[in-house]
Design an enzyme around this catalytic site. Structure first.
Site, PDB file in Angstrom:
ATOM      1  N   ASP A  20      -4.661  41.398  24.055  1.00  0.00           N
ATOM      2  CA  ASP A  20      -3.718  42.217  24.088  1.00  0.00           C
ATOM      3  C   ASP A  20      -2.506  41.533  23.422  1.00  0.00           C
ATOM      4  O   ASP A  20      -2.186  40.431  23.608  1.00  0.00           O
ATOM      5  CB  ASP A  20      -3.282  42.779  25.410  1.00  0.00           C
TER       6      ASP A  20
ATOM      7  N   GLU B 212      -4.876  42.205  19.162  1.00  0.00           N
ATOM      8  CA  GLU B 212      -4.085  43.296  18.866  1.00  0.00           C
ATOM      9  C   GLU B 212      -2.694  42.773  18.141  1.00  0.00           C
ATOM     10  O   GLU B 212      -1.747  42.283  18.574  1.00  0.00           O
ATOM     11  CB  GLU B 212      -3.565  43.837  20.253  1.00  0.00           C
TER      12      GLU B 212
END
Length: 599
Positions: free
Chosen positions: A311, A340
């Site tokens: 993330d 990400e």
């Protein structure tokens, strides 16, 4: 002496023998524990003892290669000469653990949010030690989905043609609101009790592998939750980034590689908090960096993981997040991590993939094997509503994106997707026009990269991000006992759900069989009349894909594609089981796709 009152936490809770990196940093936490002197039987195995300004912490580093037993006795001596012993376990690794195979472009990944997928165990809907309680009536509340719900529906996932599962985080998130997504974690060594236990997660991994599927953990390096126990009592003042006043990141990740960026803009991008409830971790602090490296490796080893989705990867200081990544891939050379990187420019995306020629200019290497292709995702969310292809409109958008593939060191290791838990759903964007859904899925199944599907779209679920995150994260129908519609069961799906599911299942089951779309090369042709034709091929196989984004039927003259058709005579359409004569004109309906295996 009661050691439980002195030592409240040990992290990692245990470790593994035979690791590539023999150095292990153990955190001992307890009231004034830093006053203790610590020894073990083999004193030379302790290579460092670090005390910080917080007396409740002590960090002890040992060389595990110098430990000959599976259990270590740490001897704590207090100033009053009293002593106690704390045992620490070194477990055996799985055979060939370091050489585990990870996910790659032969896989199709299914992204699910456990709280919204299925409630398999109603007994853990609430927990006395966590703040937010079950409330399915609240769109942004906890709805009760859990690990048991995933396990009970693995057959469904497998029936879709999926080969790997990415679940949004499962570690404890003890925020008072919106804790269901678990990106604001309060304990990164513990599964949230409302999802289950650590043992349940290991059982999920075992069940996944029994079906020859893969399990990908969603890992968060950039921040924790405000309720994390170490935020409330930090080992060092600079464990998290601090400002005189609350400062939120400016989200301008381009400042990281921008040679013209101001220092203050870059600093706020990297050190500013994501939101007020997510303190920003200072990964430049060596204790923090080692803690995160070990936590990630511990989960891989303990739960037998097959990969990470990381993330907000590029919200962390590049020099140090690249060290975190390298620590993992040094331990597991084949392990895949996808970051990400929410940037839409291919040059900026390429900067973050391992061995990027663009990043090399700045003497930087992220060590990150894979990045999420947000540029392609943006295109797939708009092109099928564009009926004209004037220069840069319509399907030409995808052609133009792929024309820049030379920027990436490994295009087959890009994660490609049309939607995820942070975007509008495709079926909302395309108003549940299944023709447009089919075109998007056909492209995901055949373009270079690793396709990722988002739970529920395969049965027609829709959702508008503008109505709030809860609208794109709805409960999967049938995941709760009192649901009127059960889409997990083929016998109780609606007719509409069946059409969506059957198409998606057939497409991705086919994809598993074709190596040319896994690792093959791509040749594509400039779109004409909003029709895009491209080929995926290797030395043994070739696939011809035709995407007609024009609402009108089209006749495609095959002579233009002679360099790829070569000596192939026919093409078998993989979804309709039709045979096309490649020497003849190919007829394709408006807003449709054909996937031809050449024979």
């Amino acid at each position: 002496m009661n050691t439980d009152t002195l030592i409240q936490r040990i992290e990692p809770p245990f470790w593994f023998s035979g690791m590539q990196n023999p150095e292990l940093q153990i955190l001992f936490y307890g009231s004034n524990i830093s006053q203790c002197q610590i020894t073990i039987n083999n004193s030379s195995a302790i290579t460092n003892v670090k005390r910080t300004e917080n007396p409740n912490f002590i960090f002890v580093t040992i060389n595990t290669q110098k430990i000959s037993t599976n259990e270590i006795d740490f001897i704590f001596r207090l100033k009053d000469k009293s002593t106690f012993i704390q045992k620490y376990e070194l477990r055996e690794r799985r055979k060939n653990s370091s050489l585990r195979k990870s996910f790659d472009s032969s896989d199709t990944i299914y992204l699910l949010m456990p709280d919204r997928f299925a409630n398999g165990n109603k007994n853990n809907d609430n927990d006395s030690n966590t703040t937010e309680k079950y409330n399915r009536e609240l769109p942004g509340g906890r709805h009760g989905g859990d690990i048991e719900g995933i396990i009970q529906n693995l057959d469904y996932i497998q029936s879709l043609g999926i080969t790997a599962i990415w679940s949004t985080p499962l570690c404890e998130d003890n925020e008072a609101e919106f804790s269901y997504h678990s990106y604001g974690q309060s304990d990164v060594y513990k599964i949230d009790p409302r999802f289950g236990t650590n043992e349940d997660y290991v059982r999920l991994s075992e069940e996944v592998h029994r079906r020859k599927l893969k399990l990908i953990m969603d890992y968060v390096t950039n921040h924790w939750g405000l309720s994390h126990w170490m935020v409330n009592d930090s080992p060092t003042k600079d464990w998290i980034h601090q400002f005189e006043n609350y400062t939120q990141t400016n989200h301008k990740r381009s400042t990281i590689s921008d040679i013209n960026a101001s220092k203050i803009d870059r600093t706020i991008c990297l050190n500013g908090w994501f939101v007020p409830t997510m303190p920003d971790l200072n990964i430049a602090n060596p204790l923090v960096l080692t803690y995160l490296c070990q936590n990630a490796i511990w989960w891989i080893e303990y739960a037998n993981l097959d990969g990470f989705r990381v993330d907000t990867y590029n919200y962390s200081e590049p020099e140090y997040i690249s060290k975190w990544t390298k620590a993992i891939t040094d331990e597991y050379p084949n392990f895949n991590l996808v970051g990400e990187i929410t940037l839409r420019n291919q040059g900026l995306l390429s900067y973050w993939q391992k061995d990027s020629p663009i990043a090399k200019i700045q003497d930087f290497n992220s060590n990150l094997p894979s990045v999420m292709d947000f540029a392609l995702s943006d295109a797939l969310q708009i092109v099928f509503n564009e009926d004209d292809d004037n220069w840069d409109q319509g399907i030409t958008k995808v052609y133009d994106l792929l024309s820049k593939d030379f920027l990436f060191p490994n295009v087959n290791n890009l994660l490609i997707f049309g939607e995820n838990h942070d975007t509008k759903r495709l079926n909302h964007i395309y108003n549940n026009d299944i023709r447009k859904y089919k075109m998007a899925m056909c492209m995901l199944a055949t373009l270079r990269g690793i396709p990722q599907l988002y739970y529920g779209s395969e049965i027609g679920m829709a959702g508008d991000q503008h109505l709030g995150d809860a609208d794109i994260r709805k409960d999967f129908p049938g995941g709760w006992e009192d649901d009127e519609n059960n889409a997990f069961n083929p016998e109780t799906r609606s007719e509409c759900q069946k059409v969506y599911f059957d198409f998606t299942s057939k497409l991705f089951h086919w994809r598993k069989t074709n190596a040319a779309v896994h690792f093959g090369k791509t040749t594509h042709y400039i779109p004409e009349n909003n029709v895009y034709v491209y080929f995926r091929y290797n030395t043994n196989q070739a696939v011809m894909i035709l995407i007609n984004n024009n609402p009108e039927n089209q006749e495609i003259h095959t002579a233009r594609f002679k360099e790829n058709i070569g000596n192939y005579k026919t093409g078998k359409e993989v979804l309709a089981d039709l045979i096309f004569d490649l020497s003849q004109t190919i007829f394709i309906e408006g807003k449709s796709a054909l996937i031809l295996e050449l024979e």
